[in-house]
Structure formats: structure tokens, C-alpha cells
Design a protein around this motif. Sequence first.
Motif, short mmCIF file in Angstrom:
data_model
loop_
_atom_site.label_atom_id
_atom_site.label_comp_id
_atom_site.label_asym_id
_atom_site.label_seq_id
_atom_site.Cartn_x
_atom_site.Cartn_y
_atom_site.Cartn_z
N TYR A 55 19.34 -14.98 -19.35
CA TYR A 55 20.32 -13.94 -19.06
C TYR A 55 21.21 -13.65 -20.27
O TYR A 55 21.57 -12.50 -20.52
CB TYR A 55 21.14 -14.31 -17.82
CG TYR A 55 20.56 -13.70 -16.57
CD1 TYR A 55 21.13 -12.59 -15.96
CD2 TYR A 55 19.39 -14.21 -16.02
CE1 TYR A 55 20.58 -12.02 -14.83
CE2 TYR A 55 18.82 -13.65 -14.89
CZ TYR A 55 19.41 -12.55 -14.29
OH TYR A 55 18.85 -11.97 -13.18
N LEU A 56 21.55 -14.67 -21.03
CA LEU A 56 22.34 -14.44 -22.24
C LEU A 56 21.54 -13.64 -23.26
O LEU A 56 22.06 -12.71 -23.90
CB LEU A 56 22.79 -15.77 -22.84
CG LEU A 56 23.83 -16.55 -22.02
CD1 LEU A 56 24.06 -17.93 -22.63
CD2 LEU A 56 25.14 -15.78 -21.92
N LEU A 57 20.27 -13.98 -23.43
CA LEU A 57 19.42 -13.23 -24.36
C LEU A 57 19.27 -11.77 -23.92
O LEU A 57 19.36 -10.85 -24.74
CB LEU A 57 18.04 -13.89 -24.44
CG LEU A 57 17.96 -15.19 -25.25
CD1 LEU A 57 16.66 -15.92 -24.96
CD2 LEU A 57 18.07 -14.89 -26.74
N ALA A 58 19.05 -11.57 -22.62
CA ALA A 58 18.90 -10.20 -22.12
C ALA A 58 20.21 -9.43 -22.23
O ALA A 58 20.21 -8.24 -22.58
CB ALA A 58 18.42 -10.23 -20.67
N ALA A 59 21.32 -10.09 -21.97
CA ALA A 59 22.62 -9.42 -22.07
C ALA A 59 22.89 -8.97 -23.50
O ALA A 59 23.42 -7.87 -23.73
CB ALA A 59 23.72 -10.35 -21.59
N LEU A 60 22.52 -9.80 -24.46
CA LEU A 60 22.70 -9.41 -25.86
C LEU A 60 21.76 -8.27 -26.23
O LEU A 60 22.15 -7.32 -26.93
CB LEU A 60 22.46 -10.61 -26.77
CG LEU A 60 22.73 -10.38 -28.26
CD1 LEU A 60 24.21 -10.10 -28.50
CD2 LEU A 60 22.28 -11.59 -29.09
N ARG A 61 20.52 -8.33 -25.75
CA ARG A 61 19.53 -7.30 -26.07
C ARG A 61 19.95 -5.94 -25.53
O ARG A 61 19.72 -4.91 -26.17
CB ARG A 61 18.18 -7.71 -25.48
CG ARG A 61 17.03 -6.80 -25.87
CD ARG A 61 15.70 -7.48 -25.68
NE ARG A 61 15.27 -7.55 -24.30
CZ ARG A 61 15.02 -8.67 -23.64
NH1 ARG A 61 15.18 -9.84 -24.23
NH2 ARG A 61 14.62 -8.65 -22.38
N TYR A 62 20.55 -5.91 -24.36
CA TYR A 62 20.92 -4.64 -23.74
C TYR A 62 22.38 -4.25 -23.99
O TYR A 62 22.86 -3.30 -23.40
CB TYR A 62 20.67 -4.70 -22.23
CG TYR A 62 19.21 -4.82 -21.87
CD1 TYR A 62 18.31 -3.81 -22.20
CD2 TYR A 62 18.72 -5.95 -21.22
CE1 TYR A 62 16.97 -3.92 -21.88
CE2 TYR A 62 17.38 -6.07 -20.90
CZ TYR A 62 16.51 -5.05 -21.23
OH TYR A 62 15.19 -5.16 -20.92
N SER A 63 23.06 -5.00 -24.85
CA SER A 63 24.48 -4.70 -25.10
C SER A 63 24.63 -3.48 -26.01
O SER A 63 23.70 -3.09 -26.70
CB SER A 63 25.16 -5.91 -25.72
OG SER A 63 24.58 -6.24 -26.97
N SER A 93 12.36 -6.73 -15.57
CA SER A 93 11.85 -8.10 -15.62
C SER A 93 10.64 -8.22 -16.53
O SER A 93 10.44 -9.26 -17.17
CB SER A 93 11.49 -8.58 -14.21
OG SER A 93 12.65 -8.67 -13.39
N LEU A 94 9.83 -7.18 -16.60
CA LEU A 94 8.59 -7.24 -17.36
C LEU A 94 8.65 -6.50 -18.68
O LEU A 94 7.63 -6.33 -19.34
CB LEU A 94 7.44 -6.69 -16.50
CG LEU A 94 7.19 -7.44 -15.19
CD1 LEU A 94 6.02 -6.81 -14.44
CD2 LEU A 94 6.92 -8.92 -15.43
N ASP A 95 9.84 -6.09 -19.11
CA ASP A 95 9.90 -5.29 -20.32
C ASP A 95 9.62 -6.08 -21.59
O ASP A 95 9.42 -5.50 -22.65
CB ASP A 95 11.23 -4.53 -20.42
CG ASP A 95 12.36 -5.36 -21.02
OD1 ASP A 95 12.29 -6.61 -20.96
OD2 ASP A 95 13.32 -4.77 -21.53
N ARG A 96 9.58 -7.42 -21.51
CA ARG A 96 9.26 -8.20 -22.71
C ARG A 96 7.83 -7.91 -23.17
O ARG A 96 7.48 -8.18 -24.32
CB ARG A 96 9.45 -9.69 -22.48
CG ARG A 96 8.45 -10.37 -21.59
CD ARG A 96 8.58 -11.89 -21.63
NE ARG A 96 7.94 -12.48 -22.80
CZ ARG A 96 8.57 -12.95 -23.86
NH1 ARG A 96 9.87 -12.90 -23.93
NH2 ARG A 96 7.91 -13.47 -24.87
N PHE A 97 6.99 -7.36 -22.30
CA PHE A 97 5.61 -7.07 -22.67
C PHE A 97 5.48 -5.74 -23.41
O PHE A 97 4.38 -5.37 -23.82
CB PHE A 97 4.72 -7.07 -21.43
CG PHE A 97 4.71 -8.40 -20.71
CD1 PHE A 97 4.41 -9.57 -21.40
CD2 PHE A 97 5.01 -8.50 -19.37
CE1 PHE A 97 4.41 -10.80 -20.76
CE2 PHE A 97 5.01 -9.72 -18.71
CZ PHE A 97 4.71 -10.88 -19.41
N THR A 98 6.59 -5.01 -23.55
CA THR A 98 6.57 -3.76 -24.31
C THR A 98 7.69 -3.68 -25.34
O THR A 98 7.59 -2.92 -26.30
CB THR A 98 6.68 -2.55 -23.37
OG1 THR A 98 7.89 -2.65 -22.60
CG2 THR A 98 5.49 -2.47 -22.42
#
Length: 269
Positions: free
Chosen positions: A261-269, A15-20
Amino acid sequence: MAVVAVPQPYDFERSLDRFTFWGVDRANVWQDGGLHRVVAGREVRIEAANGGVRVEPFDDTIEPAVRKLLGLELDLDSFYEFARTDRVLAEAVRRLTGFRPPLAPDPFEALVSSITAQQVSLHAAFAVRSRFIERFGEPAELAIAFPTRERVAQASEEDLRLLGFSTRKAEYVLGLARLDLDFDALATLPDDEVKLRLTAVRGLGEWSADWFLARHLARPEAWPAGDLGLRKAVLAFYPEVTDVRAASVRFQPFQNLSAHYLLAALRYS
């Protein structure tokens, strides 16, 4: 020290990984499994705990900032129910269960951050943002308080250009800092009125207004259709879509969480 309850399941680190993920964030510092942020002049450490997060120090001033930062006003349970009706969101939730998007506790911070991110990569934006925080913020032990409007209003365009701001972005940030914009009043207005008032400010377009609605006010139907990352995500997962803005209706009334969730799904795909 106190434990703030967070609806479960909750994936603290994701949840907080956007800060790194895109670089160092000097206002939100990850250290030894916890997040450090300055709240009301004191450095606060937030770390995972059973059923929530452990916060030290903690009082009535710190609590609302922590709750905002952790996105506790977002209704994930209802979103998860909604996501079952959409195969893409259902898969995203399966992979990312417990991901709760963080929010910007401070409205000035949210808008300055959006200005730094205009038309550049997020890696570049985070670098400029961190230099800005180091130059004008008040340092604590690890984190630095995000600069206040009053402090920034005293700066010059040259001060900001030396940090990596373009001339135009320097003008935008200084103009915002010197503007008598009532952030408390904005929070009471409907989405359309918030966008109308923000886009009347030089340097704040619809993209910035949409992300302010999404990442500061936590408005459920905020949909940053002009965001390049979101456009890529929507078109990657829904190849039949021809108009990303119009596609927001398929996610109503959970456009904000759907976008995250779509942004995160693409980032971790």
C-alpha cells in the motif's frame, strides 16, 4: 465459465495494473478489460464480475492458480482494521480501497523475475522478462506460458545475454533452473528458514528472498527493507524514520500489505 468470489470491495483494474504499468508482461496479458494467463497449458481469461471475477476456462487445476494470482490469501479486512491506527496507512487505504496485490503463482517465475529486476529499473526488467518469456515460453493465443525450469536449464549463457541479461544474471538464472530446489518444501517453512535457504543460492540475496516471501508465499510479515522503491515510500511518508528495516515493527503483523500500500500510494501520488 465460473465466477470466483473475491472479498469486496475489490478494484480489479487497479489491483492488476502492475502487469501494464512498467511495460508489457507476456505471461500476464491485459486485453479488452481482462487478464490472460496460461495455466496448465490452457489460456485463461479473467475479467471483473459482480462479487468477484469471471474465469474462462475453469476447473480444479485452474482455480488455485487464479486464486494465487489474485492474492486471495491476503487478509485485507484485518489489514484495513489495523491501518486505522496509522494516519499514513489510513489515508492510503482511503485512496486505494479495493487494491489487492497480485501474487506470482509460480515460484520459479517469482525468483527469475526478481533476478531480472536486480539493480535495474522496473521498465528495463519488464522488457528483459518479456523477451525471456517469448524466447523460452510456450505461446497460447495471447499470453505465453512462463518458461519451465526444464526448458531454461537447456539454454546457454549466450542465449540469455542476447535477451538483455548481464553475464552474471544469465549465470544466476541458469544456475537456479538447474538447481534441485524443492519449492513445495519451501512453502512449509517459516520465513527465516525460507530466507536462509534462498540466500544460499547464488544470485539470490535478501532482497529477492523478501520479495519471494511477499509476492509468492504471501507471508504477512514479509518486509523488503532493501527495496529502493519501498525505502523511498517509507521516507516520503514517514520523514522521521532513519532505519527502514527497523521501521517494520510499526507495521507488524501486516508488513507485507503495508509495503504494497505504501508503494502504491507513492506511485499514484
